[in-house]
Enzyme design. Structure first.
Site, PDB file in Angstrom:
ATOM      1  N   VAL A  10       0.712  -1.165  -0.069  1.00  0.00           N
ATOM      2  CA  VAL A  10      -0.048   0.218   0.009  1.00  0.00           C
ATOM      3  C   VAL A  10       0.882   1.287  -0.085  1.00  0.00           C
ATOM      4  O   VAL A  10       2.109   1.035   0.498  1.00  0.00           O
ATOM      5  CB  VAL A  10      -1.102  -0.106   1.312  1.00  0.00           C
ATOM      6  CG1 VAL A  10      -2.149  -1.007   1.072  1.00  0.00           C
ATOM      7  CG2 VAL A  10      -0.232  -0.010   2.388  1.00  0.00           C
ATOM      8  N   SER A  11       0.212   2.362  -0.565  1.00  0.00           N
ATOM      9  CA  SER A  11       1.152   3.492  -0.651  1.00  0.00           C
ATOM     10  C   SER A  11       1.403   4.391   0.531  1.00  0.00           C
ATOM     11  O   SER A  11       2.254   5.118   0.788  1.00  0.00           O
ATOM     12  CB  SER A  11       0.627   4.405  -1.796  1.00  0.00           C
ATOM     13  OG  SER A  11       0.728   3.865  -2.983  1.00  0.00           O
TER      14      SER A  11
END
Length: 194
Positions: A10-11
């Site tokens: 996930v960013s």
């Protein structure tokens, strides 16, 4: 039984990989695959290279060590956002004989249809490389037509003369290079020129 590695990413720190994990573990169970390792990069952009994503780096190294038979990811963009890096990774795992399962895109190279899709990705990657090469060649030709001199700049005449004088003194090529501030290869090229 196939050994599977799951890659999660996930960013941002505010996001969670839990949905990705649950779905991919369920797919592995339905497929009869044993999940041997879960690699997770949380809060790291997919645009960052392998050196900035420690779990992805470990995954790639473990693929080389044949620790698993298939890499599972939620989506192609979880593996990377740079087409160049992604194509390099896909080529690397393909050469190693490691299959790829991408949930969102429905790509599963353990099946004949998935293998065909994977080969099509390779065709597009090769096409992109060819296009880049053609653009570079065209740019070089344009620069030449405009009178630009390409390549390394030549050695100035006074420096060439200093090299030849030092050679006449009997100095070694290495000593000459140190004296005039050139590489050994450059000095060798000057003294061996006709």
């Amino acid at each position: 039984m196939r050994r599977a590695a799951i890659y999660l990413r996930v960013s941002t720190d505010g996001q969670t990989t839990e949905n990705q994990r649950l779905e991919l573990v369920a797919v592995a169970e339905r497929s009869g695959w044993e999940v041997v390792e879960v690699y997770e990069d949380a809060g790291i952009s997919g645009a960052k290279g392998r050196d900035k994503r420690p779990a992805f780096d470990r995954l790639t190294k473990d693929a080389t060590r044949r620790k698993f038979d298939v890499v599972m990811a939620w989506s192609v963009d979880r593996l990377g956002r740079s087409l160049q890096d992604l194509v390099a990774f896909l080529s690397e795992v393909h050469v190693l004989g490691v299959d790829l399962f991408l949930h969102q895109q429905g790509i599963d190279t353990t099946t004949p249809a998935g293998k065909a899709m994977f080969q099509m990705l390779g065709v597009f990657a090769e096409f992109e490389r060819s296009m880049i090469q053609e653009r570079v060649k065209a740019g070089l030709a344009r620069a030449r037509s405009q009178g630009k001199i390409l390549g390394r700049p030549g050695v100035a005449q006074p420096t060439r003369q200093a090299v030849l004088e030092a050679k006449a003194e009997g100095l070694s090529i290495r000593k000459i290079a140190e004296r005039v501030g050139l590489s050994v290869g450059a000095v060798h090229g000057i003294v061996s020129a006709p």
